[in-house]
Design a protein around this motif. Structure first.
Motif, PDB file in Angstrom:
ATOM      1  N   TYR A 169       0.822  -1.209   0.000  1.00  0.00           N
ATOM      2  CA  TYR A 169       0.000   0.000   0.000  1.00  0.00           C
ATOM      3  C   TYR A 169       0.859   1.263   0.000  1.00  0.00           C
ATOM      4  N   ALA A 170       1.940   1.246  -0.774  1.00  0.00           N
ATOM      5  CA  ALA A 170       2.877   2.374  -0.824  1.00  0.00           C
ATOM      6  C   ALA A 170       2.201   3.663  -1.263  1.00  0.00           C
ATOM      7  N   ALA A 171       1.138   3.572  -2.035  1.00  0.00           N
ATOM      8  CA  ALA A 171       0.440   4.771  -2.505  1.00  0.00           C
ATOM      9  C   ALA A 171      -0.127   5.595  -1.344  1.00  0.00           C
ATOM     10  N   ALA A 172      -0.322   4.995  -0.187  1.00  0.00           N
ATOM     11  CA  ALA A 172      -0.853   5.720   0.972  1.00  0.00           C
ATOM     12  C   ALA A 172       0.124   6.754   1.493  1.00  0.00           C
ATOM     13  N   VAL A 217      -8.535   6.998   7.746  1.00  0.00           N
ATOM     14  CA  VAL A 217      -7.792   6.091   8.620  1.00  0.00           C
ATOM     15  C   VAL A 217      -7.162   4.998   7.753  1.00  0.00           C
ATOM     16  N   TRP A 218      -5.952   4.580   8.102  1.00  0.00           N
ATOM     17  CA  TRP A 218      -5.263   3.519   7.352  1.00  0.00           C
ATOM     18  C   TRP A 218      -5.511   2.203   8.067  1.00  0.00           C
ATOM     19  N   ALA A 219      -6.248   1.319   7.413  1.00  0.00           N
ATOM     20  CA  ALA A 219      -6.556  -0.008   7.957  1.00  0.00           C
ATOM     21  C   ALA A 219      -6.611  -0.985   6.783  1.00  0.00           C
ATOM     22  N   PRO A 220      -5.472  -1.257   6.152  1.00  0.00           N
ATOM     23  CA  PRO A 220      -5.471  -2.030   4.908  1.00  0.00           C
ATOM     24  C   PRO A 220      -5.951  -3.472   5.037  1.00  0.00           C
ATOM     25  N   THR A 221      -5.876  -4.069   6.212  1.00  0.00           N
ATOM     26  CA  THR A 221      -6.304  -5.461   6.365  1.00  0.00           C
ATOM     27  C   THR A 221      -7.749  -5.584   6.840  1.00  0.00           C
ATOM     28  N   ARG A 249     -13.556   2.237   1.343  1.00  0.00           N
ATOM     29  CA  ARG A 249     -12.163   1.778   1.257  1.00  0.00           C
ATOM     30  C   ARG A 249     -11.566   2.150  -0.098  1.00  0.00           C
ATOM     31  N   GLU A 250     -10.363   2.682  -0.058  1.00  0.00           N
ATOM     32  CA  GLU A 250      -9.592   2.950  -1.266  1.00  0.00           C
ATOM     33  C   GLU A 250      -8.638   1.766  -1.448  1.00  0.00           C
ATOM     34  N   LEU A 267      -6.668   2.958   2.632  1.00  0.00           N
ATOM     35  CA  LEU A 267      -7.270   4.007   3.454  1.00  0.00           C
ATOM     36  C   LEU A 267      -8.791   3.901   3.414  1.00  0.00           C
ATOM     37  N   TRP A 268      -9.416   4.236   4.516  1.00  0.00           N
ATOM     38  CA  TRP A 268     -10.867   4.286   4.626  1.00  0.00           C
ATOM     39  C   TRP A 268     -11.263   5.735   4.876  1.00  0.00           C
ATOM     40  N   THR A 269     -12.319   6.210   4.201  1.00  0.00           N
ATOM     41  CA  THR A 269     -12.722   7.611   4.321  1.00  0.00           C
ATOM     42  C   THR A 269     -14.217   7.725   4.590  1.00  0.00           C
ATOM     43  N   ALA A 270     -14.580   8.810   5.255  1.00  0.00           N
ATOM     44  CA  ALA A 270     -15.993   9.143   5.499  1.00  0.00           C
ATOM     45  C   ALA A 270     -16.111  10.653   5.595  1.00  0.00           C
TER      46      ALA A 270
END
Length: 106
Positions: free
Chosen positions: A21-24, A43-47, A67-68, A73-76
């Motif tokens: 997830y290097a793009a984060a 928030v970063w929660a890739p798993t 989720r992206e 990353l997760w966004t709201a």
């Protein structure tokens, strides 16, 4: 008591998620950001399989986060939010336990 291993976890190479997830790395700051319309969260929660945002305060509610896939990353976003506090409900797989849901702070 007998010195036998009853359960164990797996090791994960420290840089594995960073590489996937290097793009984060170039994403805007994590956490909450206020603007004229309200607030946005990242928030970063890739798993995680699912992340929900819990807004506590004058108008409590739970918002699903998007989720992206490229960044993990997760966004709201919530317009009109100006105060209160928040937490996240994060659903992820724990080897040996299955899917679990934890309430976490930022």
């Amino acid at each position: 008591d007998a010195g036998r291993v009853l359960a164990h976890t797996r090791l994960q190479h420290a840089a594995a998620l960073d590489a996937l997830y290097a793009a984060a790395e170039t994403a805007p700051d994590l956490g909450v950001a206020l603007d004229r319309r309200g607030a946005g969260w990242r928030v970063w929660a890739p798993t995680a399989r699912r992340v929900d945002l819990c807004l506590h305060g004058p108008a409590p509610r739970v918002l699903g986060m998007a989720r992206e896939a490229r960044t993990g990353l997760w966004t709201a976003r919530a317009d009109g939010v100006r105060d209160g506090f928040y937490s996240y409900l994060v659903e992820l797989h724990v080897p040996g336990h299955g899917w679990v849901r934890n309430r976490v702070t930022d």
